[in-house]
Design an enzyme around this catalytic site. Structure first.
Site, mmCIF file in Angstrom:
data_model
loop_
_atom_site.group_PDB
_atom_site.id
_atom_site.type_symbol
_atom_site.label_atom_id
_atom_site.label_comp_id
_atom_site.label_asym_id
_atom_site.label_seq_id
_atom_site.Cartn_x
_atom_site.Cartn_y
_atom_site.Cartn_z
ATOM 1 N N LYS A 22 -77.002 -42.918 -92.697
ATOM 2 C CA LYS A 22 -77.171 -43.942 -93.731
ATOM 3 C C LYS A 22 -76.406 -43.552 -94.991
ATOM 4 C CE LYS A 22 -81.055 -44.101 -96.438
ATOM 5 N NZ LYS A 22 -80.752 -44.129 -97.880
ATOM 6 N N ASN A 23 -76.656 -42.351 -95.487
ATOM 7 C CA ASN A 23 -76.097 -42.020 -96.798
ATOM 8 C C ASN A 23 -74.598 -41.716 -96.753
ATOM 9 O OD1 ASN A 23 -78.520 -42.559 -97.946
ATOM 10 N ND2 ASN A 23 -79.176 -40.429 -98.155
ATOM 11 N N ARG A 75 -80.331 -49.056 -104.724
ATOM 12 C CA ARG A 75 -79.733 -48.024 -105.560
ATOM 13 C C ARG A 75 -78.247 -47.795 -105.250
ATOM 14 N NH1 ARG A 75 -80.178 -44.544 -110.035
ATOM 15 N NH2 ARG A 75 -78.768 -42.828 -109.610
ATOM 16 N N CYS A 99 -85.649 -47.257 -103.902
ATOM 17 C CA CYS A 99 -86.936 -46.603 -103.686
ATOM 18 C C CYS A 99 -87.577 -46.221 -105.014
ATOM 19 C CB CYS A 99 -86.737 -45.321 -102.885
ATOM 20 S SG CYS A 99 -86.682 -45.562 -101.122
ATOM 21 N N ARG A 104 -84.529 -42.446 -111.847
ATOM 22 C CA ARG A 104 -83.212 -42.743 -111.294
ATOM 23 C C ARG A 104 -82.240 -43.361 -112.305
ATOM 24 N NH1 ARG A 104 -83.467 -43.974 -105.063
ATOM 25 N NH2 ARG A 104 -81.835 -42.427 -105.119
ATOM 26 N N PRO A 105 -81.925 -42.595 -113.345
ATOM 27 C CA PRO A 105 -80.961 -43.075 -114.331
ATOM 28 C C PRO A 105 -79.541 -43.091 -113.772
ATOM 29 C CG PRO A 105 -81.649 -40.823 -114.832
ATOM 30 C CD PRO A 105 -82.414 -41.243 -113.623
ATOM 31 N N ASP A 107 -76.805 -42.284 -115.970
ATOM 32 C CA ASP A 107 -75.975 -41.710 -117.035
ATOM 33 C C ASP A 107 -74.778 -40.915 -116.501
ATOM 34 O OD1 ASP A 107 -78.376 -40.038 -116.316
ATOM 35 O OD2 ASP A 107 -77.224 -38.540 -117.403
ATOM 36 N N SER A 152 -75.306 -35.092 -109.187
ATOM 37 C CA SER A 152 -75.755 -36.287 -108.461
ATOM 38 C C SER A 152 -74.852 -36.560 -107.260
ATOM 39 C CB SER A 152 -75.720 -37.476 -109.426
ATOM 40 O OG SER A 152 -75.690 -38.688 -108.719
ATOM 41 N N VAL A 153 -75.471 -36.893 -106.137
ATOM 42 C CA VAL A 153 -74.702 -37.151 -104.916
ATOM 43 C C VAL A 153 -73.884 -38.428 -105.066
ATOM 44 C CG1 VAL A 153 -74.822 -37.515 -102.420
ATOM 45 C CG2 VAL A 153 -76.493 -36.011 -103.539
ATOM 46 N N THR A 154 -74.567 -39.533 -105.360
ATOM 47 C CA THR A 154 -73.825 -40.788 -105.489
ATOM 48 C C THR A 154 -72.944 -40.762 -106.740
ATOM 49 O OG1 THR A 154 -75.787 -41.745 -106.505
ATOM 50 C CG2 THR A 154 -75.419 -42.262 -104.192
ATOM 51 N N ASP A 297 -85.309 -35.574 -99.066
ATOM 52 C CA ASP A 297 -85.608 -36.679 -98.146
ATOM 53 C C ASP A 297 -86.481 -36.239 -96.968
ATOM 54 O OD1 ASP A 297 -84.091 -38.326 -99.753
ATOM 55 O OD2 ASP A 297 -82.283 -38.141 -98.538
ATOM 56 N N ARG A 390 -85.032 -49.940 -93.701
ATOM 57 C CA ARG A 390 -83.877 -49.694 -94.560
ATOM 58 C C ARG A 390 -83.087 -48.489 -94.070
ATOM 59 N NH1 ARG A 390 -85.506 -47.848 -99.790
ATOM 60 N NH2 ARG A 390 -83.347 -47.227 -99.727
HETATM 61 N N1 EPU Z 1 -79.774 -38.325 -111.875
HETATM 62 C C1 EPU Z 1 -79.631 -38.491 -113.229
HETATM 63 N N2 EPU Z 1 -78.641 -39.305 -113.673
HETATM 64 C C2 EPU Z 1 -77.809 -39.966 -112.837
HETATM 65 C C3 EPU Z 1 -77.934 -39.786 -111.471
HETATM 66 C C4 EPU Z 1 -78.940 -38.956 -111.007
HETATM 67 O O1 EPU Z 1 -80.380 -37.928 -113.996
HETATM 68 O O2 EPU Z 1 -76.934 -40.679 -113.333
HETATM 69 C C5 EPU Z 1 -80.836 -37.448 -111.362
HETATM 70 C C6 EPU Z 1 -81.831 -38.191 -110.499
HETATM 71 O O3 EPU Z 1 -82.800 -38.852 -111.287
HETATM 72 C C7 EPU Z 1 -82.398 -37.086 -109.658
HETATM 73 C C8 EPU Z 1 -81.202 -36.145 -109.457
HETATM 74 O O4 EPU Z 1 -80.269 -36.514 -110.468
HETATM 75 O O5 EPU Z 1 -83.407 -36.403 -110.358
HETATM 76 C C9 EPU Z 1 -80.532 -36.225 -108.123
HETATM 77 O O6 EPU Z 1 -80.263 -37.557 -107.779
HETATM 78 P P1 EPU Z 1 -78.938 -38.024 -107.052
HETATM 79 O O7 EPU Z 1 -78.150 -38.858 -107.989
HETATM 80 O O8 EPU Z 1 -78.286 -36.879 -106.396
HETATM 81 O O9 EPU Z 1 -79.527 -38.993 -105.975
HETATM 82 P P2 EPU Z 1 -78.779 -40.244 -105.456
HETATM 83 O O10 EPU Z 1 -77.328 -39.946 -105.387
HETATM 84 O O11 EPU Z 1 -79.239 -41.449 -106.163
HETATM 85 C C10 EPU Z 1 -78.773 -39.598 -102.913
HETATM 86 C C11 EPU Z 1 -79.329 -40.208 -101.675
HETATM 87 C C12 EPU Z 1 -80.842 -40.085 -101.718
HETATM 88 C C13 EPU Z 1 -81.211 -38.609 -101.792
HETATM 89 C C14 EPU Z 1 -80.553 -37.986 -103.019
HETATM 90 C C15 EPU Z 1 -80.767 -36.501 -103.143
HETATM 91 C C16 EPU Z 1 -77.717 -41.940 -101.155
HETATM 92 C C17 EPU Z 1 -77.401 -43.377 -101.070
HETATM 93 N N3 EPU Z 1 -78.929 -41.607 -101.614
HETATM 94 O O12 EPU Z 1 -79.337 -40.346 -103.992
HETATM 95 O O13 EPU Z 1 -81.336 -40.636 -100.529
HETATM 96 O O14 EPU Z 1 -82.591 -38.456 -101.888
HETATM 97 O O15 EPU Z 1 -79.124 -38.227 -102.989
HETATM 98 O O16 EPU Z 1 -80.241 -35.842 -102.059
HETATM 99 O O17 EPU Z 1 -76.897 -41.116 -100.783
HETATM 100 C C18 EPU Z 1 -82.916 -41.652 -99.140
HETATM 101 O O18 EPU Z 1 -82.038 -41.678 -98.285
HETATM 102 O O19 EPU Z 1 -84.126 -41.902 -98.917
HETATM 103 C C19 EPU Z 1 -82.548 -41.296 -100.510
HETATM 104 C C20 EPU Z 1 -83.311 -41.544 -101.549
#
Ligand code: EPU
Length: 409
Positions: A22-23, A75, A99, A104-105, A107, A152-154, A297, A390
């Site tokens: 998925k991701n 997201r 979710c 989930r900011p 920034d 952050s991953v995304t 996850d 999802r």
């Molecule tokens: N964060 C910030 N600012 C930002 C972005 C993130 O403060 O602009 C914080 C988040 O609040 C969190 C931390 O950084 O505390 C890590 O979040 P990250 O951005 O890495 O998460 P994500 O990229 O939104 C992806 C996966 C998630 C997975 C996380 C962590 C995708 C589409 N989603 O989310 O997957 O939990 O990385 O590995 O790739 C899921 O599949 O159920 C899922 C939530």
């Protein structure tokens, strides 16, 4: 609204194949906007999030605009903004939903784009209360040396895709090291991009000054590491012997070592895992971390496993602050879990779980409820299974093939 009806107590056995990730797919699909012409995505799972992304991208391709109603619902929609900005020079986008697992900011994205020369303004709220942003790059995007506030991953994926069409070189520091980033790099490079360092903390992208990529090789979605990990936990919880096929075992090595410490029966090859219930499971402590640490996850499913292990296990969720929402329901089922603070919980086991009427709070907790229901005594009804669909393809059918008593009603 569909529900899952689960009758617990069956011992599972058999083989299960892991679907496309998925991701990895969500992170790579928006890169289609960086191409001149069509690029193929193969082995995608048939799940709701992928359908939403397809829908969103075809709208952007047709109209040059992000559909706010679709985008605000998940997201990963934020991943389309960088490529859309790079391609069209502007975008209007909503604060993305998804979710309910924390604030989930965004920034990290906003700061990166600003550093590449984009101008961003908060454009107020729509009639439905969605926060909307206007972003534009009137002078084009330029490469920059940028340090992400958090890895952050995304955020990392979004900034890499933006940088591919920028002028000059972009250096992204404190980048996420998750495999999804390395898969994205590999895919883009096979189609003419010049990116190095994905999978490490520093990623370097040589920009193409607006020149689109020419489609050469498709994106082939790798196996879903979280699905593989979830099945491994399920095997340790409820299977006589479960063979998980088509997985990149090394991508879940943290989970596998924890399962081993807990005493689960485990046998691994590079692309398969055999796992089963052991005579005795003992509690272990788990701390979620960025890759290659224990994945957030997998935290909710692992908590279910701890309810069946002997002793006290500490779960420390370090990535998201709202991701222990499942405790109350698991306790209603008979678990003994104490929430210490928003990030930590202690699970005391083993405890006998009983079937209950439940609502899936989010994707991963939803699957955790299915797993708890499979080992509980009696019948459970799990609602809001859109959340589970999802991320897991036909999970009911696949679990039934292992002997689980689960129906979609
Ligand atoms: N964060 C910030 N600012 C930002 C972005 C993130 O403060 O602009 C914080 C988040 O609040 C969190 C931390 O950084 O505390 C890590 O979040 P990250 O951005 O890495 O998460 P994500 O990229 O939104 C992806 C996966 C998630 C997975 C996380 C962590 C995708 C589409 N989603 O989310 O997957 O939990 O990385 O590995 O790739 C899921 O599949 O159920 C899922 C939530």
């Amino acid at each position: 609204m569909d529900k899952f009806l689960v009758r617990g107590g069956n011992i599972l056995e058999g083989e299960i194949e892991v679907s496309g990730s998925k991701n990895a797919a969500l992170v790579a699909m928006p890169a289609s906007l960086l191409f001149k012409g069509k690029i193929d995505f193969l082995n995608l799972p048939e799940i709701e999030d992928i359908k939403r992304m397809r829908e969103l991208l075809s709208g952007i391709e047709a109209k040059g605009e992000i559909d706010l109603d679709i985008a605000k619902r998940f997201r990963a929609s934020i991943l389309t903004v960088g490529p859309a900005l790079a391609r069209f020079g502007k975008a209007v986008f909503p604060h993305p939903g998804g979710c309910v697992i924390g604030a989930r900011p965004i920034d990290v994205f906003l700061e990166g784009w600003e550093n590449m020369g984009a101008e961003i303004e908060a454009a107020g709220q729509t009639a439905h209360g969605t926060e909307v942003y206007n972003i534009k790059a009137p002078h084009g995007l330029r490469g920059c040396d940028h340090t992400l506030r958090v890895p952050s991953v995304t955020g990392t994926a979004g900034l890499i895709m933006t940088a591919v069409l920028a002028r000059g070189t972009t250096v992204l520091r404190n980048a996420a090291m998750e495999p999804e980033i390395a898969y994205l790099e590999e895919f883009l490079n096979r189609n003419g991009a010049k990116i190095t360092g994905a999978g490490t903390h520093t990623v370097i992208v040589e920009g193409r000054e607006g020149e689109l990529l020419i489609p050469k090789e498709p994106f082939i979605d790798p196996p879903d590491r979280i699905e593989a990990g979830s099945f491994a936990i399920l095997g340790a919880l409820a299977a006589k012997k479960l063979k998980i096929k088509n997985c990149n075992t090394h991508e879940i090595s943290s989970l596998l070592s924890v399962l081993q410490n807990a005493g689960a029966y485990l046998e691994t090859g590079t692309n398969y895992i055999v796992v089963g219930k052991s005579e005795h499971l003992n509690a272990v402590d788990v701390k979620t971390q960025v890759y290659p640490g224990f994945a957030t996850d997998l935290q909710a499913p692992f908590m279910v496993l701890l309810t069946q292990a002997e002793g006290q296990g500490l779960i420390h969720e370090t990535i998201f602050e709202g991701r222990l929402n499942h405790i109350e329901d698991l306790n209603r089922m008979g678990a003994k879990i104490a929430l210490c603070d928003p990030h930590r919980a202690i699970v005391s086991g083993p405890s006998k779980l009983r079937g209950k009427v439940l609502e899936s709070p989010d994707l991963r907790a939803g699957l955790a409820y299915v797993m708890a229901a499979l080992v509980a005594e009696g019948e459970s009804q799990i609602g809001n299974i859109y959340q589970i669909d999802r991320g897991y393809e036909r999970i009911d059918t696949r679990l039934r093939s292992l002997g689980a008593d689960i129906e979609r009603i």
